[in-house]
Design a protein around this motif. Structure first.
Motif, PDB file in Angstrom:
ATOM      1  N   ARG A  20      27.538  65.751  94.193  1.00  0.00           N
ATOM      2  CA  ARG A  20      27.535  65.057  92.774  1.00  0.00           C
ATOM      3  C   ARG A  20      28.801  64.619  92.418  1.00  0.00           C
ATOM      4  O   ARG A  20      29.896  64.633  93.216  1.00  0.00           O
ATOM      5  CB  ARG A  20      27.365  66.386  91.982  1.00  0.00           C
ATOM      6  CG  ARG A  20      25.950  67.226  92.143  1.00  0.00           C
ATOM      7  CD  ARG A  20      24.922  66.314  91.854  1.00  0.00           C
ATOM      8  NE  ARG A  20      24.696  66.181  90.101  1.00  0.00           N
ATOM      9  CZ  ARG A  20      23.491  65.426  89.676  1.00  0.00           C
ATOM     10  NH1 ARG A  20      22.704  65.039  90.496  1.00  0.00           N
ATOM     11  NH2 ARG A  20      23.601  65.549  88.054  1.00  0.00           N
ATOM     12  N   GLN A  57      22.492  61.979  79.165  1.00  0.00           N
ATOM     13  CA  GLN A  57      21.107  62.060  79.566  1.00  0.00           C
ATOM     14  C   GLN A  57      20.330  60.923  79.850  1.00  0.00           C
ATOM     15  O   GLN A  57      19.758  60.884  80.919  1.00  0.00           O
ATOM     16  CB  GLN A  57      20.737  62.782  78.424  1.00  0.00           C
ATOM     17  CG  GLN A  57      19.130  63.205  78.623  1.00  0.00           C
ATOM     18  CD  GLN A  57      18.381  63.941  77.549  1.00  0.00           C
ATOM     19  OE1 GLN A  57      19.002  64.003  76.580  1.00  0.00           O
ATOM     20  NE2 GLN A  57      17.257  64.383  77.602  1.00  0.00           N
ATOM     21  N   THR A  58      20.771  59.825  79.467  1.00  0.00           N
ATOM     22  CA  THR A  58      20.186  58.610  79.617  1.00  0.00           C
ATOM     23  C   THR A  58      20.553  58.031  80.881  1.00  0.00           C
ATOM     24  O   THR A  58      20.001  57.188  81.538  1.00  0.00           O
ATOM     25  CB  THR A  58      20.429  57.411  78.552  1.00  0.00           C
ATOM     26  OG1 THR A  58      21.797  57.210  78.606  1.00  0.00           O
ATOM     27  CG2 THR A  58      20.046  57.871  77.331  1.00  0.00           C
ATOM     28  N   ASP A  60      20.912  59.924  83.837  1.00  0.00           N
ATOM     29  CA  ASP A  60      20.603  60.841  84.667  1.00  0.00           C
ATOM     30  C   ASP A  60      21.653  61.584  85.220  1.00  0.00           C
ATOM     31  O   ASP A  60      21.925  62.226  86.243  1.00  0.00           O
ATOM     32  CB  ASP A  60      20.095  59.857  86.124  1.00  0.00           C
ATOM     33  CG  ASP A  60      19.494  60.920  87.009  1.00  0.00           C
ATOM     34  OD1 ASP A  60      18.669  61.832  86.593  1.00  0.00           O
ATOM     35  OD2 ASP A  60      19.479  60.826  88.237  1.00  0.00           O
ATOM     36  N   GLU A  62      24.030  65.499  83.629  1.00  0.00           N
ATOM     37  CA  GLU A  62      23.902  66.578  83.097  1.00  0.00           C
ATOM     38  C   GLU A  62      25.186  67.135  82.533  1.00  0.00           C
ATOM     39  O   GLU A  62      26.285  66.841  83.275  1.00  0.00           O
ATOM     40  CB  GLU A  62      23.136  67.579  83.773  1.00  0.00           C
ATOM     41  CG  GLU A  62      23.957  67.900  85.263  1.00  0.00           C
ATOM     42  CD  GLU A  62      23.000  68.997  85.936  1.00  0.00           C
ATOM     43  OE1 GLU A  62      22.351  69.841  85.361  1.00  0.00           O
ATOM     44  OE2 GLU A  62      22.920  68.648  87.247  1.00  0.00           O
ATOM     45  N   PHE A  75      26.772  63.782  87.942  1.00  0.00           N
ATOM     46  CA  PHE A  75      25.874  62.912  87.936  1.00  0.00           C
ATOM     47  C   PHE A  75      25.444  62.523  89.207  1.00  0.00           C
ATOM     48  O   PHE A  75      26.213  63.077  90.334  1.00  0.00           O
ATOM     49  CB  PHE A  75      26.575  61.488  87.467  1.00  0.00           C
ATOM     50  CG  PHE A  75      27.111  61.345  85.910  1.00  0.00           C
ATOM     51  CD1 PHE A  75      26.149  60.397  85.214  1.00  0.00           C
ATOM     52  CD2 PHE A  75      28.075  61.847  85.613  1.00  0.00           C
ATOM     53  CE1 PHE A  75      26.380  60.539  83.725  1.00  0.00           C
ATOM     54  CE2 PHE A  75      28.494  61.880  84.126  1.00  0.00           C
ATOM     55  CZ  PHE A  75      27.465  61.163  83.219  1.00  0.00           C
ATOM     56  N   SER A  76      24.234  61.958  89.464  1.00  0.00           N
ATOM     57  CA  SER A  76      23.669  62.047  90.736  1.00  0.00           C
ATOM     58  C   SER A  76      24.378  60.574  91.544  1.00  0.00           C
ATOM     59  O   SER A  76      24.013  60.648  92.856  1.00  0.00           O
ATOM     60  CB  SER A  76      21.987  61.709  90.622  1.00  0.00           C
ATOM     61  OG  SER A  76      21.718  60.404  89.853  1.00  0.00           O
ATOM     62  N   ASN A  80      26.559  55.673  87.671  1.00  0.00           N
ATOM     63  CA  ASN A  80      26.228  56.113  86.467  1.00  0.00           C
ATOM     64  C   ASN A  80      27.557  56.990  85.551  1.00  0.00           C
ATOM     65  O   ASN A  80      27.585  57.014  84.635  1.00  0.00           O
ATOM     66  CB  ASN A  80      25.051  57.017  86.495  1.00  0.00           C
ATOM     67  CG  ASN A  80      23.676  56.178  86.687  1.00  0.00           C
ATOM     68  OD1 ASN A  80      23.843  54.986  86.948  1.00  0.00           O
ATOM     69  ND2 ASN A  80      22.691  56.903  86.758  1.00  0.00           N
ATOM     70  N   HIS A 197      19.164  54.152  88.247  1.00  0.00           N
ATOM     71  CA  HIS A 197      18.549  55.350  88.318  1.00  0.00           C
ATOM     72  C   HIS A 197      17.601  55.702  89.722  1.00  0.00           C
ATOM     73  O   HIS A 197      17.683  56.681  90.195  1.00  0.00           O
ATOM     74  CB  HIS A 197      17.406  55.530  87.363  1.00  0.00           C
ATOM     75  CG  HIS A 197      17.858  55.536  85.893  1.00  0.00           C
ATOM     76  ND1 HIS A 197      18.230  56.851  85.296  1.00  0.00           N
ATOM     77  CD2 HIS A 197      17.917  54.556  84.695  1.00  0.00           C
ATOM     78  CE1 HIS A 197      18.709  56.416  84.021  1.00  0.00           C
ATOM     79  NE2 HIS A 197      18.554  55.183  83.830  1.00  0.00           N
ATOM     80  N   SER A 198      17.756  54.607  90.612  1.00  0.00           N
ATOM     81  CA  SER A 198      17.275  54.613  91.903  1.00  0.00           C
ATOM     82  C   SER A 198      18.498  54.864  92.699  1.00  0.00           C
ATOM     83  O   SER A 198      18.249  55.239  94.105  1.00  0.00           O
ATOM     84  CB  SER A 198      16.487  53.659  92.257  1.00  0.00           C
ATOM     85  OG  SER A 198      17.185  52.368  92.637  1.00  0.00           O
ATOM     86  N   ARG A 200      21.434  57.198  94.742  1.00  0.00           N
ATOM     87  CA  ARG A 200      21.837  58.520  94.709  1.00  0.00           C
ATOM     88  C   ARG A 200      23.129  58.699  95.553  1.00  0.00           C
ATOM     89  O   ARG A 200      23.425  57.944  96.316  1.00  0.00           O
ATOM     90  CB  ARG A 200      20.560  59.211  95.384  1.00  0.00           C
ATOM     91  CG  ARG A 200      19.602  59.576  94.423  1.00  0.00           C
ATOM     92  CD  ARG A 200      19.760  60.552  93.315  1.00  0.00           C
ATOM     93  NE  ARG A 200      18.557  60.738  92.445  1.00  0.00           N
ATOM     94  CZ  ARG A 200      18.339  59.892  91.410  1.00  0.00           C
ATOM     95  NH1 ARG A 200      19.182  59.013  91.045  1.00  0.00           N
ATOM     96  NH2 ARG A 200      17.169  60.250  90.571  1.00  0.00           N
TER      97      ARG A 200
END
Length: 552
Positions: A20, A57-58, A60, A62, A75-76, A80, A197-198, A200
């Protein structure tokens, strides 16, 4: 043939461990603000944190924890995380003209966390330390995060030099996104898209067969049979972890892991297993595999992956010893506290990787007994003649030249941010010393050995560095105006944005030096000065027009 048994105890896949990007955010001077107007300050903090929670939240992300006036975000991926905090800081800076406005500091780092235990993770502790080093309204990033987002997010990151971080056995290079840039109307942060969002944060492994092309030309069928045999061993162990093979190529495999520790453990066990297997094979049927490991943001494209992290991992295989591994500094930071590696931070090497504009620190790990003995011999042969204690990274203050030399011999390396003006250090041995952001005006370092040292953002005006070994020195943004660098060795030195105005470079060797945006007006050279392309002035180097001859 019976395959040797592999210890799977450390390979068991734990779904609660993941990579993370952690953001630590805190209010600057909150105690003073609440003392002056407690209710208004608390209301403003609540409003600001409501904004960043929605933004998180938008993207991805927490919120892991809320600690008084601080927030911990997860974050992932790195992109982001940076987009979130940059947009938040811009939103806060936009109202900065109002009286009583608060300012925030943020730190970003990446690493492994265990779900439910994020507060105790090493990555969280480092992110919190980075937050304290950020400017009010600014962002501080680790080198691992910077390397990952640099190809995607075109931001002007400032090199903050090396810093000692509590809990780390070595100094970490930091980068800053200052509030002046964030507040600039021309600066823009990329808007969130479906592509972000894709993405990681993933550990990527590439394997490659040493000398694949030559073996292919000699005996194609035998090579293919041997490769299938070894790939079967690799894929069986990999599938036992419930992972998916991303891609199988003729010369190797492309694999992904959610945990850097498991990726490293898999690689070390596989290489050991293949070496044991080779003991019962004819020499012509033995293949040596090179494994590269890196972690960063990757783009998920159906059943495939792509991106800068994938390309860089493939490049690392070339630096792996036969039957060994080569991994990036980001991987080293993630696994060093968990695995007992036969190498240390000092065994890392700065290398130039194709397509990367700056050098990278990589760690070649030899796993055969022969190669490990070579590594041990190399350490012994490269050890300084003067006895020194174990390396220490905490900053130490030195009032005299003798104190600095004594501290270095005792193992201290971090002298950053000090005033060492006019220190007399001829022929001093200061290899890999951290002298960043120091005041070194008129210092005498004649014939000194500062190989791999860091003098970034230091003031070396009129310093005597004649005949010094400055090979691979890190001198970005340093001021060498009027310095004597005659006969100095500056091979592969990093001198981007460096001021060499009026410096004496007669006979200096700058072969392979990085000189982007360098200031060279009125610098003195002669026919023995070797330019970055390895040529002298007699070869009509185009840079000669920027420098003047001592006889002009």
């Amino acid at each position: 043939m019976n395959s040797p048994k592999l210890d799977r105890s450390v390979l068991t896949y734990h779904s609660e461990v993941r990579l993370r990007t952690i953001v630590s955010l805190d209010v600057c001077s909150s105690t003073a603000a609440t003392y002056q107007n407690e209710q208004e300050t608390l209301n403003q903090i609540q409003q600001d944190y409501s904004f960043i929670r929605n933004l998180c939240q938008t993207l991805d992300g927490e919120v892991i924890a809320s600690m008084g006036d601080g927030l911990l975000l997860s974050f992932s991926n790195n992109q982001n995380a940076l987009v979130c905090v940059a947009q938040f800081q811009q939103w806060v800076l936009a109202r900065a003209q109002h009286p009583g406005s608060l300012a925030y500091r943020t730190g970003i780092h990446l690493g492994e966390v265990q779900i439910g235990a994020e507060l105790n993770a090493k990555v969280r502790l480092i992110a919190d330390k980075l937050q304290h080093l950020a400017a009010p309204g600014g962002i501080c990033l680790s080198r691992a995060v910077c390397d990952s987002i640099r190809p995607k997010v075109k931001v002007a990151l400032h090199d903050g030099g090396l810093h000692s971080i509590a809990g780390l056995a070595y100094a970490m290079r930091l980068y800053h996104l200052p509030p002046q840039i964030l507040a600039d109307p021309t600066f823009s942060v990329p808007a969130p898209t479906a592509a972000t969002h894709s993405s990681r944060l993933t550990t990527v492994i590439f394997t490659a067969i040493q000398g694949y092309e030559e073996k292919l030309l000699c005996n194609q069928q035998q090579l293919q049979d041997c490769a299938r045999r070894d790939f079967l061993v690799m894929t069986q162990r990999y599938r036992s972890l419930q992972r998916q093979i991303i891609k199988t190529m003729g010369s190797g495999l492309l694999l992904t892991f959610q945990s850097a520790v498991q990726a490293m453990t898999w690689a070390m066990n596989i290489q050991t297993l293949l070496q044991q297997q080779a003991e019962s094979l004819p020499p012509e049927q033995v293949l040596h595999h090179q494994i590269g490991i890196h972690l960063g943001d990757v783009e998920l494209i159906q059943q495939d992956i792509a991106g800068h992290a994938v390309n860089l991992t493939a490049r690392l295989t070339a630096y792996a010893p036969p039957g060994g591994i080569c991994f990036s500094s980001a991987v080293y930071d993630s696994v060093d506290a968990t695995l007992s590696l036969p190498i240390t931070h000092s065994d890392g090497q700065m290398v130039e990787v194709k397509g990367i504009p700056h050098p990278l620190r990589v760690y070649p790990l030899a796993l055969s007994q022969t190669e490990l003995q070579k590594l041990k011999s190399k350490r012994q042969s490269s050890a300084p003649l003067e006895p020194m204690g174990p390396a220490k990274t905490q900053t130490i203050t030195c009032a005299t030249s003798d104190e600095l030399v004594r501290a270095y011999r005792e193992g201290h390396r971090n002298f950053s941010g000090q005033c060492l003006k006019a220190f007399n250090l001829p022929r001093a041995h200061l290899v890999k010393a951290n002298l960043s952001q120091c005041k070194l005006q008129e210092v005498n370092l004649h014939a000194a050995n500062l190989m791999n040292a860091d003098v970034s953002r230091s003031d070396l005006v009129r310093a005597d560095l004649s005949g010094a070994n400055l090979n691979q020195i890190y001198g970005n943004y340093a001021n060498f105006a009027g310095a004597n660098l005659a006969k100095a060795q500056l091979k592969h030195a990093h001198l981007s944005n460096t001021n060499l105005k009026g410096a004496n470079l007669c006979g200096a060797d700058l072969t392979g030096a990085k000189i982007d945006a360098i200031q060279l007006s009125q610098a003195v050279v002669d026919d023995e000065t070797v330019y970055p392309d390895g040529k002298t002035r007699v070869h009509r180097n185009p840079l000669k027009r920027l420098w003047r001859s001592p006889h002009a």
